[in-house]
Structures are given as C-alpha cells and as structure tokens.
Design a protein around this motif. Structure first.
Motif, PDB file in Angstrom:
ATOM      1  N   UNK A  19       0.833  -1.194   0.000  1.00  9.97           N
ATOM      2  CA  UNK A  19       0.000   0.000   0.000  1.00  9.97           C
ATOM      3  C   UNK A  19       0.862   1.236   0.000  1.00  9.97           C
ATOM      4  N   UNK A  20       0.271   2.399   0.201  1.00  7.01           N
ATOM      5  CA  UNK A  20       1.013   3.654   0.074  1.00  7.01           C
ATOM      6  C   UNK A  20       2.081   3.882   1.132  1.00  7.01           C
ATOM      7  N   UNK A  21       2.068   3.117   2.226  1.00  8.06           N
ATOM      8  CA  UNK A  21       3.058   3.364   3.287  1.00  8.06           C
ATOM      9  C   UNK A  21       4.354   2.584   3.066  1.00  8.06           C
ATOM     10  N   UNK A  22       4.460   1.858   1.966  1.00  2.60           N
ATOM     11  CA  UNK A  22       5.648   1.033   1.725  1.00  2.60           C
ATOM     12  C   UNK A  22       6.568   1.675   0.684  1.00  2.60           C
ATOM     13  N   UNK A  23       7.868   1.582   0.944  1.00  2.00           N
ATOM     14  CA  UNK A  23       8.885   2.017  -0.012  1.00  2.00           C
ATOM     15  C   UNK A  23       9.965   0.944  -0.099  1.00  2.00           C
ATOM     16  N   UNK A  24      10.723   0.973  -1.187  1.00  2.00           N
ATOM     17  CA  UNK A  24      11.881   0.092  -1.324  1.00  2.00           C
ATOM     18  C   UNK A  24      13.116   0.957  -1.516  1.00  2.00           C
ATOM     19  N   UNK A  25      14.180   0.602  -0.800  1.00  2.00           N
ATOM     20  CA  UNK A  25      15.429   1.352  -0.877  1.00  2.00           C
ATOM     21  C   UNK A  25      16.562   0.417  -1.274  1.00  2.00           C
ATOM     22  N   UNK A  26      17.301   0.786  -2.297  1.00  2.00           N
ATOM     23  CA  UNK A  26      18.496   0.030  -2.657  1.00  2.00           C
ATOM     24  C   UNK A  26      19.584   0.278  -1.623  1.00  2.00           C
ATOM     25  N   UNK A  27      20.443  -0.709  -1.434  1.00  2.09           N
ATOM     26  CA  UNK A  27      21.617  -0.545  -0.580  1.00  2.09           C
ATOM     27  C   UNK A  27      22.727   0.034  -1.450  1.00  2.09           C
ATOM     28  N   UNK A  28      23.109   1.254  -1.152  1.00  4.83           N
ATOM     29  CA  UNK A  28      24.108   1.950  -1.962  1.00  4.83           C
ATOM     30  C   UNK A  28      25.461   1.958  -1.240  1.00  4.83           C
TER      31      UNK A  28
END
Length: 353
Positions: free
Chosen positions: A328-337
C-alpha cells in the motif's frame, strides 16, 4: 514496474539524482569488463555464433553443470516472458515483480494470486511463502513463479519449503519458474539450481544486470531441465538476440569469483548497517529482512509517493511500493548503496521528522 524513471525524474530538475529506486550494484562491474572492451569491439565486426556455444559453456561451468539446455535473453525479462510458453494457468505471489503478471497476460495465461504472509521473529519482520495454500493452488494450475530472493522485500525460501515445492511439482508434472536474478547477493542460501536435471520441469533464471552492475548491457539466461519445455521456449526466438558486448562481458563476469566474494560481503555488511540506521528513525515502522541489495520499508506517518516527492527535491530518488499487489502507500523500497550515500539519505530522512 522497475525502479524509478531516473531520466524523467532527474532531467527536469537539471541535476544528478542518487538513485535508491534501482537495485544495481553501486560499485560497478568487475575490472575485467573495462579491460575487455577492445576485445568486444573486435568481435562486433562479425556475427556472433548463432548457437553461442562458448557463452553457454561458461554458464554451465559457472553452475557446475554439464548437460542442461540454456535459453539466452536480452535481459532476464525476456527469459521471464518466454517462461510462460505452454502454460494455461499459473500461481503468482504478491507482492512481486510486475513482469510476471504482464508476461502471463501476454501469453493468455490465467493467474491464481496468493499473498505472501508476514511474520515476526525477535522483532525482525519478513515475508514468507504460505506453503499449504501454495501447494493447493499449484494443484489446480500448470505452474508457479517464485522469486528467490523476492522483489521488493528480499525474502528467500527456506530449504524445507523448497523441498516440499519441488517434490509436489515433480510428482504432479507442474512447472516451477524461479527468478534468481538477485541470488548472487545471498549468503548461505541454497539455489534451485540443485534441482535441475532431476525429472522436474524447472526453469532457473539469472542475469548479469543487477549483481555485476551492468543494467545497460542486457543479458539474462534460463537454465531449463525439460527438453520439451526448452524447445517450446526457443521455438520463436529471434536469432542473434545477444550482442557481442553482452557475450564478452558475461563471460568475464561469470569467471570472476574474487569479485563475487568481495561484493557479497560488502553488500551484507552495508545492508546490516543501513537496516539498523533505518530502524532508528521515527518515520520507519518496519524494515524487512532481506538477502538482496534492497530493503522493503513500512513507514509511520508518511506515504511513499509523498516521501518520494520530498526526497526528490533533495537529490534522492526512492521507489514507492504503492502499486505492488498486497502492499500500500506506506511502503517504499530502498536500494543498498555505498556507505556515504546511505548515510546521506538517513540524514535527509531525519530532517523530515
């Protein structure tokens, strides 16, 4: 949908963005890739081997195999698309990579959707495959697609679940398509490659795009157990679908064991630090356990699209997961940089509280 559109998001602002939406290797390809440019350029003056015998030999050697059929693709997405050939009904798990659904619909394959289940152990969250429901659904379908690790959360199947799934599919003649495009990042995790060539209709898909930092060099492949399935997958494939640069770079990447060992350890260490830093932020509710080079994050008091817009103004691009099935709208995905980029993003997030 893949990661964010870095071109549309970056160019109107006239600046370079730090792209946390795309899960490529921030350290770039092995050194040998750059050194092989002149060789690849020389090969570009003639047609590739129509059968790609040398390339396939390198792939078999890399996996410790000697007698498997290999489908080559212009990126893993082409192989994923072909893997639905001959199926009429398939089990898909959500949240998952959107190309599975698109490919199924392109082939006129009906879909039985199942939701991954959330569990918490010692305060750590992860998504897992619901085995009983999955086997029941597979009994009414021709095949199933699983990602190992899964995108967007980085979860993997435990060995017991793998065994049960393989046993069920083999006994009932079902196809298993396994997307292992992020598998090179895992530590201590068994691959489905071990089940190839054992009377099972199995396709294991890999690529050099993610782990080796070469998303612009489109190359993926599928290891195929069943000769009949293989013939169906390549029946309408165009000749010379892999160019000489991709062929040369793939052989370099697959042969560089030292690079793989270095990148796996580096990613695992930085993923751990990044996870801990995110867990300490008031705007983060959950960070899910991952074996990939990316993290699924549930926000507290923020929604992904709004946070994405705020961070764009500060030079960061993140992946909102509002369009993933089951999220839903509260989820994000972040790459490990790289460590510095991860720290800079953490500091930017702190200022939003």
């Amino acid at each position: 949908m893949h990661g964010g559109d870095i071109y549309s998001d970056a160019f109107p602002r006239g600046r370079e963005l730090v792209d946390f939406s795309s899960n490529g290797n921030p350290y770039g390809p092995p050194e040998g890739v750059g050194k092989s440019l002149s060789k690849a350029l020389g090969q570009a003056g003639k047609y590739p081997d129509l059968s790609y015998r040398n390339l396939k030999a390198h792939i078999l050697d890399y996996h410790g195999q000697s007698d498997l059929s290999i489908v080559l693709g212009n990126g893993a997405s082409e192989v994923i698309h072909r893997a639905f050939t001959g199926l009429s009904r398939v089990v898909l798990l959500g949240p998952g990579y959107s190309e599975y659904e698109k490919s199924a619909r392109d082939h006129g394959v009906s879909i039985h959707w199942l939701a991954l289940e959330e569990e918490s152990r010692d305060g750590l969250w992860r998504l897992k495959l619901p085995l009983v429901k999955t086997l029941a659904a597979l009994g009414e379908a021709d095949g199933i697609v699983v990602a190992h690790p899964n995108n967007p959360d980085g979860s993997v199947l435990d060995p017991g679940t793998m065994e049960e799934l393989v046993r069920f599919a083999k006994n009932r003649g079902k196809r298993i398509v396994v997307d292992e495009t992020f598998f090179d990042y895992t530590l201590g995790v068994p691959s489905f490659v071990r089940y190839l060539g054992k009377g099972l209709d199995l396709i294991v898909i890999r690529a050099i795009t993610k782990f080796y930092g070469l998303p612009g060099v489109r190359f993926g492949y599928g290891l195929v157990s069943s000769p009949e399935t293989y013939e169906g997958l390549v029946a309408h494939q165009l000749p010379w679908n892999i160019n000489s640069f991709a062929e040369t770079f793939a052989t370099i990447c697959l042969g560089d064991a030292a690079y793989r060992d270095r990148m796996v350890k580096r990613n695992a260490a930085e993923r751990r630090v990044f996870t801990q830093a995110l867990q300490g932020l008031p705007l983060v509710r959950k960070v899910y356990q991952s074996q990939g080079n990316y993290l699924l994050v549930a926000l507290a008091g923020w929604e992904g699209p709004r946070l994405k817009d705020r961070l764009l103004s500060q030079g960061f691009l993140i992946r909102s997961c509002h369009d993933y099935r089951g999220l839903g709208p509260v989820y994000i995905r972040l790459a490990v940089k790289k460590p510095e980029d991860n720290r800079n993003l953490i500091e930017a997030l702190k200022k939003l509280v």
